[in-house]
Design a protein around this motif. Structure first.
Motif, PDB file in Angstrom:
ATOM      1  N   HIS A  27       0.847  -1.192   0.000  1.00 32.30           N
ATOM      2  CA  HIS A  27       0.000   0.000   0.000  1.00 32.30           C
ATOM      3  C   HIS A  27       0.882   1.241   0.000  1.00 32.30           C
ATOM      4  O   HIS A  27       1.736   1.386   0.861  1.00 32.30           O
ATOM      5  N   LEU A  28       0.644   2.108  -0.986  1.00 31.95           N
ATOM      6  CA  LEU A  28       1.419   3.346  -1.053  1.00 31.95           C
ATOM      7  C   LEU A  28       0.476   4.538  -0.847  1.00 31.95           C
ATOM      8  O   LEU A  28      -0.534   4.676  -1.539  1.00 31.95           O
ATOM      9  N   PHE A  29       0.826   5.371   0.122  1.00 34.87           N
ATOM     10  CA  PHE A  29      -0.018   6.516   0.464  1.00 34.87           C
ATOM     11  C   PHE A  29       0.692   7.780  -0.002  1.00 34.87           C
ATOM     12  O   PHE A  29       1.812   8.049   0.419  1.00 34.87           O
ATOM     13  N   ILE A  30       0.052   8.545  -0.859  1.00 31.96           N
ATOM     14  CA  ILE A  30       0.700   9.761  -1.366  1.00 31.96           C
ATOM     15  C   ILE A  30      -0.156  10.973  -1.029  1.00 31.96           C
ATOM     16  O   ILE A  30      -1.352  11.021  -1.342  1.00 31.96           O
ATOM     17  N   ALA A  31       0.471  11.942  -0.405  1.00 30.61           N
ATOM     18  CA  ALA A  31      -0.216  13.208  -0.119  1.00 30.61           C
ATOM     19  C   ALA A  31       0.465  14.309  -0.914  1.00 30.61           C
ATOM     20  O   ALA A  31       1.688  14.307  -1.070  1.00 30.61           O
ATOM     21  N   GLU A  32      -0.332  15.220  -1.403  1.00 27.69           N
ATOM     22  CA  GLU A  32       0.216  16.318  -2.208  1.00 27.69           C
ATOM     23  C   GLU A  32       1.138  17.186  -1.365  1.00 27.69           C
ATOM     24  O   GLU A  32       2.222  17.545  -1.792  1.00 27.69           O
ATOM     25  N   PRO A  83      -7.121  18.534  -8.901  1.00 26.93           N
ATOM     26  CA  PRO A  83      -6.242  18.363 -10.069  1.00 26.93           C
ATOM     27  C   PRO A  83      -5.065  17.422  -9.784  1.00 26.93           C
ATOM     28  O   PRO A  83      -4.672  16.631 -10.635  1.00 26.93           O
ATOM     29  N   PHE A  84      -4.537  17.492  -8.573  1.00 26.45           N
ATOM     30  CA  PHE A  84      -3.447  16.593  -8.188  1.00 26.45           C
ATOM     31  C   PHE A  84      -3.902  15.141  -8.228  1.00 26.45           C
ATOM     32  O   PHE A  84      -3.224  14.270  -8.788  1.00 26.45           O
ATOM     33  N   VAL A  88      -2.131  12.404 -10.823  1.00 27.24           N
ATOM     34  CA  VAL A  88      -1.416  11.208 -10.384  1.00 27.24           C
ATOM     35  C   VAL A  88      -2.163   9.948 -10.834  1.00 27.24           C
ATOM     36  O   VAL A  88      -1.560   8.969 -11.265  1.00 27.24           O
ATOM     37  N   ALA A  89      -3.512  10.000 -10.753  1.00 28.36           N
ATOM     38  CA  ALA A  89      -4.304   8.848 -11.207  1.00 28.36           C
ATOM     39  C   ALA A  89      -4.031   8.563 -12.676  1.00 28.36           C
ATOM     40  O   ALA A  89      -3.961   7.401 -13.097  1.00 28.36           O
ATOM     41  N   SER A  90      -3.868   9.615 -13.460  1.00 28.00           N
ATOM     42  CA  SER A  90      -3.621   9.400 -14.882  1.00 28.00           C
ATOM     43  C   SER A  90      -2.207   8.845 -15.117  1.00 28.00           C
ATOM     44  O   SER A  90      -2.007   7.988 -15.978  1.00 28.00           O
TER      45      SER A  90
END
Lengths: 173, 339
Positions: A27-32, A83-84, A88-90
């Motif tokens: 599991h990777l958690f990414i915060a802007e 937008p972030f 990232v999803a794209s």
């Protein structure tokens, strides 16, 4: 990532509460920027192999590179502005992740990116309509038609049919 | 009688566009009933209506061919972004080029010729004075990328949809005469997303049924449906991009000029599965007919009056007819004996 109808426009994203993916082993958690409470709580509950990343220091290219080797059993959890999230999803989609492997928390801000259909400029930080285009200066009517590719909402000149008829200012959410 | 391409007329500025009597007769009038309702109105794209009909051939080349190709050049010169193809759509674009060239050469041998020797192809378009040799599948041998090349030689807009993840994604297209939408914005969207702003269809399940139908579309069995709106003046490029230039025309309608300035805009949409790429090509061919010309057909005048009169308000607003819809109904009422 549901696309239920909201305000009559099916492309406007609906953000449902995010759960840990029970099928995942990584599991990777990414915060802007700052890690919001919801993401922290998911991270704390996660018993599997996990990692957390703050995006502020990473470029899109670096992120894309790290996603190339993302495990097939992994899930990505994203928190930040709208937008972030979709940018990232794209990247994740480009790297071959399926939609179930990318989970988006509700945006931390109601600010929108606005796509001007006339000059194709994207204006940031929009909270009300009509709003001046940062490219061509037109006063833009904000709609709920959303592009995941652009991470932005569709907009058009608000008084194009009658120059004297500018709609009243309203908040968008 | 078949309609031959005529001299170039304009779809902007002085609007010299006209329909001949033969073009009026073959106009694809879209209303099968007095009351208009949304439906998944899809039928096989088979010849219909006999010689000279707008549905005689896979692609309809009519008297407006040169005018529409000239208009397309103007739009693309001004905004090259009206044509786009994501890199993974290259094969789909070649599929489309083949489908179009083969059908044009078969159906209109007087205007188009295609000679194929393996991958070495020779294409002639006598109407536009094009004569090119190229290697099929090799974009470097064409003057332009395949979609850009063939799109400038066929009337109508084109969207190519990639099929994956249980959906269809609009990942390529050439769109110079759309009814108020933007390819640049909608690029990459799923079928459901790009129909997002259309009212009523989502709750009625129409979009979902249409998507499922299209995803099961077999190769070699194209289908078509008609769509329509009303446009002020014979303006082909009613794109969202140019709404800031044409929007004010909606406020220019009066009871005196409504018959002359309002055009019924019909789209014949053909959906076709591409054999190599599995993409679905949508051709959106636009026909324009002024109300003045439309009412020369008495049956159409009556039908048009009744469909406009019963149009739901949500559709009036979505299609942008709000400012002049009442004047259209009033104008048409004089041709309906039921009034």
């Amino acid at each position: 990532m549901q696309t239920e109808q909201v305000n009559g426009v099916a492309s406007k994203p609906v953000y449902t509460p995010v759960e840990l993916n029970p099928k995942s082993r990584f599991h990777l958690f990414i915060a802007e920027q700052d890690v919001p409470v919801e993401l922290q709580s998911l991270y704390d509950r996660c018993q599997e192999d996990k990692a957390v990343a703050a995006y502020a220091s990473a470029s899109d290219a670096q992120l894309l590179e790290s996603l190339v080797t993302f495990p097939l059993t992994g899930t990505l959890y994203l928190a930040g502005t709208e937008p972030f999230l979709w940018r990232v999803a794209s990247h994740a989609r480009e790297a071959g992740l399926c939609s179930d492997q990318v989970r988006l928390l509700a945006p931390i801000s109601r600010e929108r990116h606005l796509f001007c259909c006339h000059c194709h400029t994207i204006t940031e930080g929009v909270t009300y309509s009509p709003y001046a285009c940062s490219g061509c200066g037109a006063m833009l009517e904000v709609t709920d038609h959303f592009s995941r590719l652009h991470g932005a909402y569709f907009s058009f000149q608000a008084n194009a049919e009658d120059s004297t008829d500018m709609p009243e200012k309203r908040e968008v959410n | 009688m078949r309609v031959a391409p005529k001299e170039i007329q304009s779809f902007r500025d002085d609007f010299t566009y006209t329909n001949s009597a033969a073009a009026i007769e073959r106009f694809p009038f879209p209303f099968p009933e007095d009351e208009y309702r949304y439906s998944v109105n899809i039928e096989a794209h088979q010849p219909k209506g006999g010689e000279g009909s707008a549905f005689e051939h896979y692609i309809d080349v009519d008297e407006h061919y040169l005018s529409e190709m000239a208009e397309r050049e103007l739009v693309l010169d001004d905004m090259p972004s009206r044509c786009l193809a994501m890199p993974h759509m290259e094969l789909a674009c070649w599929d489309m080029l083949e489908r179009f060239m083969v059908s044009l050469a078969e159906d209109y041998p007087e205007h188009f010729a295609l000679t194929r020797d393996g991958d070495n192809w020779h294409w002639e378009n006598k109407l536009l004075h094009i004569d090119d040799h190229f290697t099929f599948g090799d974009s470097t041998t064409l003057p332009r990328p395949p979609l850009d090349y063939i799109g400038r030689q066929v009337q109508g807009d084109f969207a190519l949809m990639d099929q994956r993840e249980g959906n269809l994604f609009m990942d390529a297209g050439m769109v110079t005469c759309p009814a108020d939408w933007s390819l640049a914005f909608d690029a990459g969207m799923s079928f459901d997303e790009w129909h997002g702003p259309v009212p009523m269809v989502h709750s009625e399940g129409i979009i979902e049924r249409a998507r499922k139908y299209l995803m099961a579309l077999p190769v070699g069995q194209p289908v078509r449906r008609l769509n329509w709106t009303l446009t002020v003046n014979a303006r082909m490029d009613t794109s969202s991009e140019k709404y800031n230039e044409w929007g004010h025309e909606r406020a220019s309608i009066t009871p005196e000029n409504v018959g002359e300035k309002i055009y019924l805009r019909v789209e014949v949409q053909v959906l076709d599965r591409m054999p190599r790429s599995n993409a679905v090509t949508i051709s959106i061919r636009t026909y324009l007919l002024s109300l003045e010309d439309l009412v020369t057909n008495k049956a159409w005048a009556v039908r048009m009056h009744r469909t406009m009169k019963t149009l739901p308000q949500a559709l009036i607003d979505y299609k942008g007819l709000t400012r002049f819809h009442g004047m259209v109904v009033d104008y048409l009422s004089q041709f309906d004996p039921a009034n």
